[in-house]
Design a protein around this motif. Structure first.
Motif, PDB file in Angstrom:
ATOM      1  N   TYR A  63       0.826  -1.201   0.000  1.00  0.00           N
ATOM      2  CA  TYR A  63       0.000   0.000   0.000  1.00  0.00           C
ATOM      3  C   TYR A  63       0.866   1.260   0.000  1.00  0.00           C
ATOM      4  CZ  TYR A  63      -2.928   3.766   1.769  1.00  0.00           C
ATOM      5  OH  TYR A  63      -3.552   4.978   1.939  1.00  0.00           O
ATOM      6  N   GLN A  67       1.253   4.267  -2.749  1.00  0.00           N
ATOM      7  CA  GLN A  67       1.068   5.677  -2.418  1.00  0.00           C
ATOM      8  C   GLN A  67       2.270   6.512  -2.861  1.00  0.00           C
ATOM      9  OE1 GLN A  67      -1.699   7.320  -0.929  1.00  0.00           O
ATOM     10  NE2 GLN A  67      -2.612   5.388  -1.574  1.00  0.00           N
ATOM     11  N   LEU A  70       2.124   7.133  -6.739  1.00  0.00           N
ATOM     12  CA  LEU A  70       0.963   7.738  -7.383  1.00  0.00           C
ATOM     13  C   LEU A  70       1.343   9.040  -8.090  1.00  0.00           C
ATOM     14  CD1 LEU A  70      -1.916   7.300  -4.765  1.00  0.00           C
ATOM     15  CD2 LEU A  70      -1.587   6.032  -6.901  1.00  0.00           C
ATOM     16  N   LYS A  75      -3.189  12.000  -6.964  1.00  0.00           N
ATOM     17  CA  LYS A  75      -3.211  12.516  -5.605  1.00  0.00           C
ATOM     18  C   LYS A  75      -4.107  13.745  -5.477  1.00  0.00           C
ATOM     19  CE  LYS A  75       1.435  10.913  -4.309  1.00  0.00           C
ATOM     20  NZ  LYS A  75       2.788  11.337  -3.878  1.00  0.00           N
ATOM     21  N   PHE A  84      -9.263   4.808  -5.536  1.00  0.00           N
ATOM     22  CA  PHE A  84      -8.432   3.795  -4.888  1.00  0.00           C
ATOM     23  C   PHE A  84      -9.140   2.444  -4.806  1.00  0.00           C
ATOM     24  CE2 PHE A  84      -7.393   1.747  -0.745  1.00  0.00           C
ATOM     25  CZ  PHE A  84      -6.100   1.344  -1.029  1.00  0.00           C
ATOM     26  N   GLN A 321      -0.464   9.977   3.278  1.00  0.00           N
ATOM     27  CA  GLN A 321      -0.279   8.695   2.599  1.00  0.00           C
ATOM     28  C   GLN A 321      -1.268   7.638   3.094  1.00  0.00           C
ATOM     29  OE1 GLN A 321       3.633   6.940   3.489  1.00  0.00           O
ATOM     30  NE2 GLN A 321       3.572   7.893   5.520  1.00  0.00           N
ATOM     31  N   TYR A 322      -1.880   7.873   4.249  1.00  0.00           N
ATOM     32  CA  TYR A 322      -2.836   6.915   4.802  1.00  0.00           C
ATOM     33  C   TYR A 322      -4.287   7.273   4.467  1.00  0.00           C
ATOM     34  CZ  TYR A 322       1.265   5.495   7.454  1.00  0.00           C
ATOM     35  OH  TYR A 322       2.520   5.070   7.806  1.00  0.00           O
ATOM     36  N   ASP A 324      -6.160   7.440   1.608  1.00  0.00           N
ATOM     37  CA  ASP A 324      -6.968   6.639   0.691  1.00  0.00           C
ATOM     38  C   ASP A 324      -7.555   5.414   1.378  1.00  0.00           C
ATOM     39  OD1 ASP A 324      -6.601   8.339  -1.428  1.00  0.00           O
ATOM     40  OD2 ASP A 324      -4.964   7.193  -2.333  1.00  0.00           O
ATOM     41  N   TYR A 325      -6.718   4.684   2.111  1.00  0.00           N
ATOM     42  CA  TYR A 325      -7.219   3.457   2.740  1.00  0.00           C
ATOM     43  C   TYR A 325      -8.274   3.777   3.790  1.00  0.00           C
ATOM     44  CZ  TYR A 325      -7.634  -1.021   4.998  1.00  0.00           C
ATOM     45  OH  TYR A 325      -8.161  -2.185   5.499  1.00  0.00           O
TER      46      TYR A 325
END
Length: 366
Positions: A63, A67, A70, A75, A84, A321-322, A324-325
Motif C-alpha cells: 500500500y 502511495q 501515485l 493525488k 483507490f 499517505q494513509y 486513501d485506505y
C-alpha cells in the motif's frame, strides 16, 4: 631476525586484528543502544505489527509503495479514495451497490457505473484531469448513499487529544498545564476569523493549500519571544496554540481530500461524514480500545524541528499517505470500520509521528 623485531611484528599484527574488529563491535553497540532507546510507544507499534503478521505487513508495504508511486494527477483528484477502490474488488462491489441504490433512472445508474469502471481500469497511471469533473459529480452521491443512516456532527480532534499532544511534548515541565489549557482553543468558534474556521486547520500535502503552517509558525515565533524575555507561562500558552495546528495535520483528513477539481479549498469537502466518523473513532479510542493516547503519553522521541512551517507540511506529508485506505474503509463500512486493524495501525502511525513532531517543536521553541 632479532627478537625485538619479532615482538614488534606481533604487536602490530595484534593491533591490526583489533582495528579490524572495531567496526563490528561498534555496530553491535549502536544496535544494542537502539534497542534500549525504544520507548513504550514504539513497542506498541511493534505489537500491532506482530498482530498484523507477515502477510499483513506485506499488505502495508504494498500500500505504501503504491502511495509513493501515485502521479500527482491522482493525488490531486477529487474523491481520490473512490478511485483507490480499483485495488480491491470487494470495495468496487460496494461502490456499485451504492450506485444501484441511487434515486436516478436505470440509464443514469449504468452511466455512473461505466464511468467509475473506466476510472478503475485506468488507475493509477492513465488518470487525467479530465476525470476530475466526473469524480466531483459522483463523489457526493456515493457519500450520500454510504452515510444514509449517519449525519455529520462536526466533531473534530477532541480537546483532550490536542491537550495531550501539547502537554506531553513539554516533557514534564512545570508549565505543561499552560500549554495544555490553550491547545484546544483554536477549535473554539470565536478563535478564527470568519471563513478561516477550517482553512487554517488544514494543509493539503499535494495541492499545497491551507493555513496551518503559517498559523503554527506565528504562534511559535511569539512563544520564542516570550522565552527570550523569561515569560515561560506565556511561552507555553503560545506553544499550545502552535501545537494545535501542527497536530491537526497529523490527521489524514486534514492533509488530503478537501480540495476541489481546480485546487480550491472547500469547507464542505473538509467537513464530511467519513471525516467526522474517523475523528469520533479516534476520540472514543483515545483512552480505551486501541489507546491512541498512549502513543502520545509514552513517547520519548522527537523529530527535529528547525522551521515550524516545514514541520507542519512534513507532518501532513506523512499522514496524507494513509488517507486513501482510511477514507475507503469508512466509506464502505461506516458501522464496522472501527474493527479494521489497518485503520488502527495507520492511525497509530499518524498519532505517533505527530507526538514526535510536537516534541521537536517544543525543543525548537524552548
Amino acid at each position: 631476525m632479532s627478537k625485538n623485531k619479532i615482538t614488534i611484528g606481533i604487536l602490530l599484527l595484534t593491533m591490526l586484528v583489533g582495528m579490524a574488529l572495531i567496526p563490528s563491535a561498534m555496530a553491535f553497540t549502536e544496535e544494542q543502544q537502539t534497542d534500549l532507546t525504544k520507548d513504550a510507544a514504539q513497542l506498541k507499534i511493534e505489537a500491532l505489527e506482530t498482530e498484523l503478521g507477515e502477510e499483513g505487513m506485506k499488505k502495508v508495504a504494498d500500500y505504501l509503495e503504491l502511495q509513493a508511486s501515485l502521479p500527482d494527477v491522482v493525488k490531486r483528484m477529487p474523491y481520490r479514495g473512490l478511485a483507490f477502490s480499483a485495488t480491491d474488488p470487494e470495495s468496487q462491489a460496494i461502490k456499485m451497490e451504492y450506485i444501484d441504490n441511487f434515486d436516478v433512472s436505470k440509464e443514469e445508474k449504468e452511466k455512473y457505473k461505466a464511468g467509475l469502471q473506466d476510472i478503475w481500469d485506468r488507475y493509477p497511471d492513465k488518470i487525467t484531469k479530465d476525470d476530475y469533473a466526473f469524480m466531483s459529480e459522483l463523489g457526493p452521491m456515493i457519500d450520500k448513499e454510504a452515510f444514509r443512516e449517519h449525519t455529520a456532527v462536526g466533531v473534530k480532534w477532541a480537546s483532550s487529544n490536542h491537550q495531550d499532544f501539547a502537554y506531553y511534548a513539554c516533557d514534564g515541565s512545570a508549565y505543561g498545564n499552560y500549554a495544555s489549557d490553550t491547545a484546544d482553543d483554536p477549535d473554539d468558534p470565536w478563535f478564527e476569523l470568519p471563513g478561516y474556521r477550517y482553512y487554517n486547520h488544514y494543509w493539503d500535502a499535494d495541492w499545497h493549500v491551507g493555513g496551518a503552517p503559517t498559523r503554527c509558525d506565528g504562534f511559535a515565533d511569539t512563544a520564542q519571544i516570550w522565552v527570550a524575555n523569561g515569560l515561560l507561562e506565556e511561552a507555553h500558552e503560545d506553544f499550545g496554540l502552535a501545537s494545535h495546528y501542527l497536530s491537526d495535520t497529523g490527521n489524514p483528513f486534514h492533509s488530503a481530500g478537501a480540495v476541489d477539481q481546480v485546487g480550491n479549498f472547500v469547507a464542505n469537502l473538509f467537513n464530511t461524514n467519513n471525516h467526522d466518523l474517523y475523528e469520533i473513532y479516534i476520540s472514543d479510542q483515545w483512552d480505551s480500545g486501541y489507546d491512541f493516547g498512549d502513543y502520545v503519553s509514552s513517547n520519548t522521541q522527537a523529530i527535529t524541528v528547525t522551521d515550524p512551517e516545514q514541520a507542519v507540511k512534513d507532518n501532513a506529508d506523512f499522514s496524507s499517505q494513509y488517507f486513501d485506505y482510511i477514507w475507503d474503509e469508512i466509506e464502505n463500512n461506516p458501522d464496522t470500520f472501527d474493527s479494521d486493524i489497518y485503520v488502527a495501525y495507520y492511525t497509530a502511525q499518524c498519532v505517533r509521528n505527530t507526538a514526535k513532531c510536537n516534541q521537536g517543536l517544543y525543543d525548537y521553541i524552548m
